[in-house]
Scaffold this motif. Structure first.
Motif, PDB file in Angstrom:
ATOM      1  N   MET A  11       0.825  -1.213   0.000  1.00 35.12           N
ATOM      2  CA  MET A  11       0.000   0.000   0.000  1.00 35.12           C
ATOM      3  C   MET A  11       0.856   1.259   0.000  1.00 35.12           C
ATOM      4  O   MET A  11       0.604   2.204  -0.762  1.00 35.12           O
ATOM      5  CB  MET A  11      -0.941  -0.019   1.206  1.00 35.12           C
ATOM      6  CG  MET A  11      -1.873   1.180   1.319  1.00 35.12           C
ATOM      7  SD  MET A  11      -1.184   2.550   2.305  1.00 35.12           S
ATOM      8  CE  MET A  11      -1.166   1.812   3.939  1.00 35.12           C
ATOM      9  N   LEU A  25      -4.781   0.984  -1.486  1.00 34.97           N
ATOM     10  CA  LEU A  25      -5.387   0.294  -0.345  1.00 34.97           C
ATOM     11  C   LEU A  25      -6.056  -1.001  -0.784  1.00 34.97           C
ATOM     12  O   LEU A  25      -5.960  -2.038  -0.116  1.00 34.97           O
ATOM     13  CB  LEU A  25      -6.411   1.200   0.337  1.00 34.97           C
ATOM     14  CG  LEU A  25      -5.860   2.309   1.239  1.00 34.97           C
ATOM     15  CD1 LEU A  25      -6.940   3.347   1.525  1.00 34.97           C
ATOM     16  CD2 LEU A  25      -5.330   1.724   2.544  1.00 34.97           C
ATOM     17  N   THR A  26      -6.742  -0.966  -1.921  1.00 37.40           N
ATOM     18  CA  THR A  26      -7.439  -2.155  -2.419  1.00 37.40           C
ATOM     19  C   THR A  26      -6.455  -3.254  -2.788  1.00 37.40           C
ATOM     20  O   THR A  26      -6.625  -4.420  -2.419  1.00 37.40           O
ATOM     21  CB  THR A  26      -8.306  -1.792  -3.642  1.00 37.40           C
ATOM     22  OG1 THR A  26      -9.210  -0.735  -3.294  1.00 37.40           O
ATOM     23  CG2 THR A  26      -9.106  -2.991  -4.110  1.00 37.40           C
ATOM     24  N   ALA A  29      -4.895  -4.693   0.315  1.00 29.78           N
ATOM     25  CA  ALA A  29      -5.824  -5.600   1.000  1.00 29.78           C
ATOM     26  C   ALA A  29      -5.874  -6.961   0.310  1.00 29.78           C
ATOM     27  O   ALA A  29      -5.847  -8.007   0.973  1.00 29.78           O
ATOM     28  CB  ALA A  29      -7.214  -4.984   1.050  1.00 29.78           C
ATOM     29  N   PHE A 305      -9.675  -2.483   4.077  1.00 25.67           N
ATOM     30  CA  PHE A 305      -8.283  -2.910   4.261  1.00 25.67           C
ATOM     31  C   PHE A 305      -8.069  -3.437   5.681  1.00 25.67           C
ATOM     32  O   PHE A 305      -7.487  -4.508   5.886  1.00 25.67           O
ATOM     33  CB  PHE A 305      -7.362  -1.716   3.987  1.00 25.67           C
ATOM     34  CG  PHE A 305      -5.893  -2.013   4.084  1.00 25.67           C
ATOM     35  CD1 PHE A 305      -5.167  -2.360   2.959  1.00 25.67           C
ATOM     36  CD2 PHE A 305      -5.227  -1.946   5.299  1.00 25.67           C
ATOM     37  CE1 PHE A 305      -3.796  -2.628   3.043  1.00 25.67           C
ATOM     38  CE2 PHE A 305      -3.874  -2.210   5.396  1.00 25.67           C
ATOM     39  CZ  PHE A 305      -3.156  -2.552   4.262  1.00 25.67           C
TER      40      PHE A 305
END
Length: 439
Positions: A11, A25-26, A29, A305
């Motif tokens: 990230m 962030l995606t 995650a 996340f």
């Protein structure tokens, strides 16, 4: 290989290379979930379920954005600019400009500190106060990175040290979670434990304002997003209404503890007074939401996340790995514990939400290593605050960006997160480690 560390690193690296924070962030995650043993479908499901965790905050930002745009249309920013120009002049009166800059820094520090302890409205004041003064800051040549550090300092230092307002909540969370993990600490002792880390924050602020970002920086004189391009025509009634709406917003926020209701109250005052025409209300709200959409989506994605990180179970694995590495070395244990806190908080983006996780890890590890209760308190409090300054998804960085980028000239990562990370997390880490060793 720990999934939490890898997810946060992915990230951060993507964010620093200017990949949009929501995408960073995606992807982080997804990486953490897959490395943590979750299937792709499980990761997607946990991530999706976690998105709702910040829905209230996201809506709060959107409505505060609408209120900020409405304030801009009352003409209040033009009045403020005119007054400051009369004070500082447009020519070469450098002494007046220097004094004006110093006054702005002092007042913003004071207001942001008060927002945590005296009038606990948190970040609600930023979208209201900062956009109208951007032209003033441009006139004075103020580097907005300095303002970002001032605001983040005020949003962080008071609650970790002063036991009032949000400070009472934060320190209460520390005491409760330490007790639930088998270690009792007096609430009155927590400010003593957090004194040295707070001194680190003060030093970082002084370096940022007096050294790093002391020189002037040039910005284009742009209008606030959603504000009319032409110069605003204002009346005494519109200015009085703008001030009354700000006061109403702050009072309602303090009374209800809801930024949503507070923003609505401010908008109602402006519309009821006629400062914002009823037929313009729809466009004002729409433009304000556009201005804050970036912040809102980051908050939503950060919740997903955090949900994935927790679901992997690798946070617990992290403490086991730490115990195996440090053995009985207190100095080494303190360094690694603070490092763990930094990574966890950078990923989750909230010191308050991180404390329960950190306490579960740090109390048994601290006792096993021989730290005193005060030292463990300092480690937990510092580790929680680490990352709150500098984290892409933290209120303490998103709030300043929301105000300073109202005219599209302030980058969230490089103008807020990187400056606050360097000037606050580094001294906080150092002084937190010293506190753990001497208490």
């Amino acid at each position: 290989m720990n999934a939490v560390l890898i997810a946060v690193l992915v990230m951060l690296v993507l964010s620093l290379t200017r990949v949009h924070v929501v995408l960073a962030l995606t992807i982080g995650a997804l990486t953490g979930g897959l490395l943590g043993g979750l299937t792709f479908q499980e990761t997607i499901s946990v991530f999706s379920d976690g998105l709702g965790g910040s829905a209230t905050v996201a809506l709060s930002y959107a409505l505060l954005g609408a209120f900020a745009v409405a304030i801009a249309r009352t003409g209040l920013p033009e009045v403020m600019v005119t007054l400051v120009i009369k004070i500082v002049g447009r020519n070469t009166d450098s002494r007046k400009k220097a004094l004006s800059k110093a006054l702005i820094f002092f007042l913003l520090t004071l207001i942001s500190c008060f927002s945590q302890n005296v009038v606990p409205i948190h970040i609600a004041f930023i979208p209201i106060l900062i956009p109208p003064i951007l032209k003033i800051l441009n006139e004075l040549g103020v580097d907005r990175r300095a303002i970002a550090t001032v605001l983040t300092f005020g949003l962080t230092a008071p609650y970790i040290f002063l036991p009032y307002g949000f400070g009472a909540i934060f320190q209460g969370i520390i005491a409760d979670n330490m007790e639930s993990n088998g270690l009792t600490v007096d609430l009155e002792a927590i400010p003593k434990a957090m004194a040295l880390p707070t001194i680190g924050l003060v030093i970082g602020l002084l370096i940022a304002v007096l050294v790093t970002y002391r020189k002037n920086r040039t910005y284009k004189d742009r209008d606030i997003v959603g504000a009319p391009a032409e110069k605003q025509v204002y009346t005494n009634l519109s200015i009085i209404s703008a001030i009354a709406s700000i006061v109403a917003t702050l009072v309602v926020q303090t009374w209800t503890e809801s930024m949503i209701i507070a923003a609505l109250a401010g908008l109602v005052v402006l519309i009821a007074s006629g400062s914002i025409k009823w037929k313009e209300a729809d466009s004002v709200v729409t433009e304000g939401m556009k201005m804050m959409a970036f912040i809102s989506f980051i908050m939503l994605t950060a919740s997903g996340f955090a949900a994935v990180i927790s679901e992997t179970g690798h946070v617990d694995l992290l403490v086991t790995q730490t115990e195996n590495i440090v053995g009985e070395s207190k100095a080494g244990a303190a360094l690694l514990m603070l490092g763990i806190g930094l990574f966890i908080t950078m990923g989750i983006g909230s010191s308050f939400a991180t404390i329960p996780i950190i306490a579960t890890l740090f109390v048994p590890l601290g006792i096993a290593t021989g730290f005193s209760p005060l030292a463990i308190t300092a480690l937990i409090g510092t580790a929680g605050a680490l990352g709150d300054a500098g984290a892409p998804a933290s209120d303490s960085t998103l709030g300043p960006t929301a105000g300073l980028n109202a005219d599209g000239q302030h980058n969230h990562i490089w103008d807020t997160c990187v400056p606050t990370f360097i000037h606050f997390n580094i001294p906080l880490f150092i002084f937190g480690w010293i506190a753990a060793m001497v208490l």
